[in-house]
Motif scaffolding. Sequence first.
Motif, short mmCIF file in Angstrom:
data_model
loop_
_atom_site.label_atom_id
_atom_site.label_comp_id
_atom_site.label_asym_id
_atom_site.label_seq_id
_atom_site.Cartn_x
_atom_site.Cartn_y
_atom_site.Cartn_z
N LEU B 191 9.79 -9.10 6.06
CA LEU B 191 8.86 -8.35 5.21
C LEU B 191 9.44 -8.25 3.79
O LEU B 191 8.73 -8.45 2.81
N GLY B 194 10.08 -12.39 0.26
CA GLY B 194 8.76 -12.69 -0.28
C GLY B 194 8.05 -11.48 -0.86
O GLY B 194 6.93 -11.59 -1.33
N SER B 195 8.68 -10.31 -0.84
CA SER B 195 8.02 -9.12 -1.38
C SER B 195 8.29 -8.95 -2.87
O SER B 195 7.85 -7.98 -3.49
N THR B 198 9.17 -5.70 -4.81
CA THR B 198 8.23 -4.57 -4.89
C THR B 198 8.46 -3.54 -3.79
O THR B 198 7.93 -2.44 -3.86
N LEU B 199 9.23 -3.90 -2.77
CA LEU B 199 9.46 -2.96 -1.65
C LEU B 199 10.91 -2.49 -1.56
O LEU B 199 11.19 -1.49 -0.92
N VAL B 434 -3.94 -3.86 3.32
CA VAL B 434 -2.80 -3.59 4.21
C VAL B 434 -1.49 -3.71 3.41
O VAL B 434 -0.59 -2.88 3.54
N MET B 435 -1.41 -4.74 2.57
CA MET B 435 -0.20 -4.90 1.75
C MET B 435 0.00 -3.68 0.84
O MET B 435 1.11 -3.17 0.69
N GLN B 437 -1.01 -0.70 1.42
CA GLN B 437 -0.59 0.44 2.27
C GLN B 437 0.91 0.36 2.55
O GLN B 437 1.60 1.39 2.57
N LEU B 438 1.42 -0.85 2.75
CA LEU B 438 2.85 -1.01 2.99
C LEU B 438 3.64 -0.62 1.75
O LEU B 438 4.66 0.07 1.81
N LYS B 439 3.14 -1.07 0.60
CA LYS B 439 3.77 -0.72 -0.67
C LYS B 439 3.79 0.80 -0.84
O LYS B 439 4.83 1.40 -1.18
N ALA B 441 3.68 3.04 1.40
CA ALA B 441 4.55 3.68 2.39
C ALA B 441 6.02 3.60 1.97
O ALA B 441 6.76 4.56 2.11
N LEU B 442 6.43 2.45 1.44
CA LEU B 442 7.86 2.25 1.16
C LEU B 442 8.23 2.60 -0.28
O LEU B 442 9.40 2.81 -0.58
N ILE B 453 2.22 -8.86 -7.39
CA ILE B 453 1.50 -9.16 -6.14
C ILE B 453 0.08 -8.59 -6.19
O ILE B 453 -0.88 -9.28 -5.93
N PHE B 454 -0.04 -7.29 -6.53
CA PHE B 454 -1.36 -6.72 -6.82
C PHE B 454 -1.21 -5.77 -7.99
O PHE B 454 -0.10 -5.31 -8.29
#
Lengths: 456, 456
Positions: B191, B194-195, B198-199, B434-435, B437-439, B441-442, B453-454
């Motif tokens: 995860l 490739g992030s 950003t995470l 979903v991406m 939401q992951l961002k 969250a972390l 990415i966005f």
Amino acid sequence: MTHLRDMLSNFLGDRLITAETARIAYTQSEGHHPGELPALVAQPVSIEEVCQLVRAASAQGVPVVGYGAGTSLEGNAAALTSDTLVIDFSRMNEIVEIASEDFLAVVQPGVTREQLNEQLRATGLFFPVDPGANATIGGMIATRASGTTTVRYGNMRDNLLALKVVSATGELIRTGTRARKSAAGYDLTHLFAGSEGTLGLIVEATLRLHGQPEQIVSASWDFANVKGAVDTVIQTIQSGVAIARMELLDTSAMMACNRQSHLGLPECPTLFLEFHGSGPAIAEQLEIVRMLGDANGGGTLRSATASEERNALWKARHHLLWASRSMIPEAQAWITDICVPISRLAEAISRAQTMIEESGLFAPILGHVGDGNFHVFFILHPDDKLSWQKASVINDAMVDHALSVGGTCTGEHGIGLGKRDALLRENGAAAVEVMRQLKQALDPQGVFNPGKIFAA
Amino acid sequence: MTHLRDMLSNFLGDRLITAETARIAYTQSEGHHPGELPALVAQPVSIEEVCQLVRAASAQGVPVVGYGAGTSLEGNAAALTSDTLVIDFSRMNEIVEIASEDFLAVVQPGVTREQLNEQLRATGLFFPVDPGANATIGGMIATRASGTTTVRYGNMRDNLLALKVVSATGELIRTGTRARKSAAGYDLTHLFAGSEGTLGLIVEATLRLHGQPEQIVSASWDFANVKGAVDTVIQTIQSGVAIARMELLDTSAMMACNRQSHLGLPECPTLFLEFHGSGPAIAEQLEIVRMLGDANGGGTLRSATASEERNALWKARHHLLWASRSMIPEAQAWITDICVPISRLAEAISRAQTMIEESGLFAPILGHVGDGNFHVFFILHPDDKLSWQKASVINDAMVDHALSVGGTCTGEHGIGLGKRDALLRENGAAAVEVMRQLKQALDPQGVFNPGKIFAA
């Protein structure tokens, strides 16, 4: 529950299973973690039905557990509460597409690996991941399965290109593409793979296929002791031989194997090997491996090229769980699974072996040793509490040793219920907290497979 | 900012860069997306310092952008606001451990791939991922890089075992293990890979190594047209030849290559190939490839075994960006990147070629065609607005075509700033949500690399 049952019954008809006698099957798996009797079992036939099921369950706070072939080993698909809705994917078992020119297949989650390979036979391609059991592809993705051929072809992660997943809100999510690689955004495909149905339900998968090897040679090879066999494995991997399968069976495993499958092989530590490639390439590999094994006390290398002979060997290997169970009347199996860096494999197996001997348990050791991955099959009578305690102590010690040498508490079975504490020890509280945050982000109500990977 | 500067200056001393002349370097990359001038650049030397930096920045809501070698192409490491703290990993460039017996290395994020391979030379092992530029390992993980050898050895994802990552709260997270495979919990390793920062910030990585091949043969091979070269690639991949490198350079690329590197090769579509293995294995592969290429209008297959000759070829390939740029005085490059299923490669390249011809732009086509991945290097004068518009139109059309045939908008460069819309088109709004939401969250405060990415 009554309201949900009536609602689902309306659109699923007899594909909503309510009879207790039929639901009981879903409390069992090949592992030793029994599940609760789920309230409802649904057998959807389409992605849209899965979305509807999730939306309905979600609206009423009913837990949803996905179910494949019931071959998981750590309680990964067990219902923990009696109000659970199990979604059984057995009717979503179509091979949607085989794109030979791109070495890929698109399948529904209920397709089994044997079914897929049966369909692929005429194409010259095959799907390599082989965990032993005839698991469903959906289940294999959900637990990040691997198996006998991973040493050469990789595990489910490596052979997975794209997914369709139903989210906790009942929405359809597309991840990945049909391209061989991608750097486009977060790798959702490989986040869902191995998430054991806790983040979403896999409803379609795009898989990588491989060319059927020009030639296949299988072999069994007896060794004077486990150390000789394992040292041969370590040296083979370190020498870079692209061996296709490299399995260890210890003396207990060979006893069970012979009794069940009538192989008539020596009852001592044995390697089951397989070589894929052109004739000359196989000959070259065989020569290297033979030289290494001979120096480590290898006995007779019995090779087989005819497909009947090869199949008999691997069938015996795949039936080993039942074979082992049959050694003690009415026994159950507790199968554990650790994976270590290859250089630490000999000591990991030797420690497990010593503990088993000291315990007096019947517990064959076997595994995908080319990956540094092995299992102990504790064969235990359900009423023999002391034996279960001994197995638990050995299991913990094996995991702790694996972690102490940089290995993992599970190479391929997943965390489920049985390895939740081990996961904490493996990656630490901070990493598991990150996993919880991801779960919270994607499934804030905790609808999907609650209590798995970490306590709910 | 003043407060943060004083605070960081206290513990970093001259490793906190405040002078504008020095900060300007961080606004540039090899891509065409200029960044803002960051307020501060820190050069930590330890994980603990990175944790402290993140905690300090986080407390004051200052954006944090990780920086490696500045070789990214989609603005992945560009500061978007002038209050940004850039964390430059160039001083965290130690190879922590090489464990030859387990084919792995542990490295700090600022280690470059050339540095790593230099250190590995005497061990008989090598790290295969080669994106062309001498990128840092941290940057390569962050963008899920691949490159010339991915066709045989896989990309960064495939060669990554474990990470240490600093979270948005300044905590250290450990993911993965040294075991070859694992089914333990969510795959955080892949995860974070490739992030794009950003995470979390990658502060240590455990990489898979490979045995140096017994023999290496490189070759260049001219073709009458691009179609002949590409068909040879497609058929080679479909025939299952385990070729180590398979690169296409079109006529424009060969012109630039000859002019810069004095190769003296024919100026027509050319394949650069590499074969790894034993002598007989290479001979077998060469024979198959030669047969396929001959049937597709291949000219002279010029093979090279001496390391000087081989190095000259790959050096020329790696200098192609500068070579192409030098064809137009003061030009900049816009390098795009798509990847398609191998069966659709010919049509994808042919469409790009036609559009380039019609546009009148100078835009070499080249790429890792064995993966279905290719690039267009648009060589553009900064003031020539019309040409930039034309490049933008072609880029969009290439991405749309890739998506229409099941491919991806980026095989290896990542999303950064340039492909954010493309990501939406590729996986749809639900997946990108979903991406997000992951961002959320972390990194709920949006401290890490906002806007990549966005949109933030």
